[in-house]
Design an enzyme around this catalytic site. Structure first.
Site, PDB file in Angstrom:
ATOM      1  N   THR A  61       0.881  -1.219   0.215  1.00  0.00           N
ATOM      2  CA  THR A  61       0.049  -0.036   0.026  1.00  0.00           C
ATOM      3  C   THR A  61       0.937   1.274   0.042  1.00  0.00           C
ATOM      4  O   THR A  61       1.741   1.485   0.935  1.00  0.00           O
ATOM      5  CB  THR A  61      -0.882  -0.139   1.214  1.00  0.00           C
ATOM      6  OG1 THR A  61      -1.693  -1.506   1.354  1.00  0.00           O
ATOM      7  CG2 THR A  61      -1.841   1.183   1.229  1.00  0.00           C
ATOM      8  N   ASN A  62       0.621   2.171  -1.075  1.00  0.00           N
ATOM      9  CA  ASN A  62       1.359   3.529  -1.320  1.00  0.00           C
ATOM     10  C   ASN A  62       0.652   4.570  -0.197  1.00  0.00           C
ATOM     11  O   ASN A  62      -0.271   4.521   0.161  1.00  0.00           O
ATOM     12  CB  ASN A  62       1.314   3.964  -2.524  1.00  0.00           C
ATOM     13  CG  ASN A  62       2.299   3.264  -3.457  1.00  0.00           C
ATOM     14  OD1 ASN A  62       3.552   3.082  -2.900  1.00  0.00           O
ATOM     15  ND2 ASN A  62       2.001   2.915  -4.710  1.00  0.00           N
ATOM     16  N   ARG A  78      10.788  -3.273 -13.535  1.00  0.00           N
ATOM     17  CA  ARG A  78      10.918  -2.155 -14.448  1.00  0.00           C
ATOM     18  C   ARG A  78      12.011  -1.925 -14.921  1.00  0.00           C
ATOM     19  O   ARG A  78      12.462  -1.894 -16.094  1.00  0.00           O
ATOM     20  CB  ARG A  78       9.879  -0.862 -13.836  1.00  0.00           C
ATOM     21  CG  ARG A  78       8.465  -1.046 -13.710  1.00  0.00           C
ATOM     22  CD  ARG A  78       8.188   0.138 -12.914  1.00  0.00           C
ATOM     23  NE  ARG A  78       6.652   0.435 -13.168  1.00  0.00           N
ATOM     24  CZ  ARG A  78       5.691   0.894 -11.976  1.00  0.00           C
ATOM     25  NH1 ARG A  78       6.339   1.453 -10.830  1.00  0.00           N
ATOM     26  NH2 ARG A  78       4.562   1.137 -12.075  1.00  0.00           N
ATOM     27  N   HIS A  98      10.816   4.249  -2.539  1.00  0.00           N
ATOM     28  CA  HIS A  98       9.546   3.598  -3.366  1.00  0.00           C
ATOM     29  C   HIS A  98       8.540   4.772  -4.159  1.00  0.00           C
ATOM     30  O   HIS A  98       7.353   4.671  -4.222  1.00  0.00           O
ATOM     31  CB  HIS A  98       8.770   2.528  -2.913  1.00  0.00           C
ATOM     32  CG  HIS A  98       7.791   1.780  -3.973  1.00  0.00           C
ATOM     33  ND1 HIS A  98       8.153   1.181  -5.124  1.00  0.00           N
ATOM     34  CD2 HIS A  98       6.606   1.532  -4.007  1.00  0.00           C
ATOM     35  CE1 HIS A  98       7.133   0.761  -5.892  1.00  0.00           C
ATOM     36  NE2 HIS A  98       6.083   0.810  -5.183  1.00  0.00           N
ATOM     37  N   MET A 141       2.287  -4.513 -10.684  1.00  0.00           N
ATOM     38  CA  MET A 141       2.591  -4.617  -9.175  1.00  0.00           C
ATOM     39  C   MET A 141       2.198  -5.876  -8.676  1.00  0.00           C
ATOM     40  O   MET A 141       2.785  -6.405  -7.684  1.00  0.00           O
ATOM     41  CB  MET A 141       1.558  -3.418  -8.447  1.00  0.00           C
ATOM     42  CG  MET A 141       1.763  -3.284  -7.174  1.00  0.00           C
ATOM     43  SD  MET A 141       3.622  -2.880  -6.651  1.00  0.00           S
ATOM     44  CE  MET A 141       3.885  -4.300  -5.604  1.00  0.00           C
TER      45      MET A 141
END
Length: 311
Positions: free
Chosen positions: A118-119, A153, A177, A227
């Site tokens: 969770t960002n 990525r 991140h 993700m």
């Protein structure tokens, strides 16, 4: 071995549930939890896939049944980014969600390895640490910010640019991140020769890749599929480590505090979670400068999380 996914009905969560059903070792129990009533149905849906991973779904206000006996907990619950938002705009909503879930983890499965998806991860990991600390169960070897997507990525973009075999391309990514705190160590990539004018644009593309997806989806979501694959890879590595294999992944953990209280770098995973935090190795002049430039942002992100819990 039991793996629990909290936030399993969301864009990341459903894709992650599918990948874990396909990729976890035979005999693993997979518990899917989300507040949304659809979650038991997600579990039934993936349970029809013929692998020896046992799936159960739970919904409602309380994740306790999903957490009971969990060895690994992955938290992807929260709201996603929309165009014009950065990861820190998510803080006001997601901070409270992470706090509530970690409070349940502290009571139900305090010895579990916890991966925070969770960002904003730079901040939500600090929140989780402070909640666990207040509960008297914090073990810094068992709390991780999942930064694996930055590695995926980097591997993809480097292999494309340099014509390398992507399955053999390894790129360490350090820092945090979000934005400038994401630092791919391109100078350490084997078989890649760099021109001066390639490094900065590629670094920026990796740092802003999440925004690339948000904009490309035109308001329809953020990076959920890539993700989910990143989280599945990290979960598999954790499970391997807990089973006694030696695995190295870049992940955001509390270490010696040389750069920041929490910092992403290569970590050897094992039976206790973090077995050893590995050195970041030699940096180019560009990387050294980028590292120094990111630290004020990273420190501020971490402090935001600490203050959210401690006032």
């Amino acid at each position: 071995m039991k793996v629990a996914v909290l936030g399993a009905a969301g864009g990341i969560g459903q894709a992650l549930a599918l990948l874990l059903k396909l990729q976890l070792p035979a005999g693993t129990d997979l518990a899917l939890y989300d507040i949304a009533p659809v979650t038991p149905g997600v579990a039934v849906d993936v349970s029809h896939i013929p692998t020896a991973v046992n799936v159960k779904g739970f919904s409602g206000e309380d994740p306790t049944p999903a957490l009971e006996g969990a060895d690994v907990v992955l938290i992807s619950a929260g709201v996603a980014r929309k165009p014009g938002m950065d990861r820190s705009d998510l803080f006001n909503i997601n901070a409270g969600i992470v706090r509530g879930l970690i409070e349940k983890v502290a009571v139900t499965c305090p010895k579990a390895c916890v991966g925070i998806i969770t960002n904003p991860v730079n901040t939500t990991v600090a929140i989780a640490a402070e909640v666990l600390k207040k509960a008297g169960v914090y073990d810094k070897r068992k709390l991780f910010g999942v930064t694996t997507l930055d590695v995926l990525r980097s591997e993809t973009f480097v292999a494309e640019l340099k014509g390398l075999n992507v399955s053999r391309t390894s790129v360490p990514v350090i820092g945090g991140h979000s934005g400038v705190t994401i630092l791919p160590l391109l100078s350490q990539v084997q078989y890649a020769k760099w021109n001066e004018d390639e490094i900065e644009p590629l670094t920026k593309r990796i740092q802003n890749a999440g925004t690339e997806v948000v904009n490309a989806k035109a308001g329809g979501g953020s990076a959920t599929l890539s993700m989910a694959q990143a989280a599945a890879r990290f979960a598999r590595s954790l499970v391997k480590g807990l089973s006694g294999e030696t695995v190295v992944e870049c992940t955001y953990v509390e270490g010696d505090g040389k750069y920041a209280r929490f910092f992403s770098q290569p970590v050897r995973l094992g039976k206790e979670g973090v077995e050893e935090i590995l050195p970041i190795g030699p940096l180019s002049n560009f990387e050294q400068q980028a590292l120094e430039n990111m630290l004020p942002t990273l420190h501020a992100d971490i402090e935001l999380g600490e203050k959210f819990i401690n006032g």
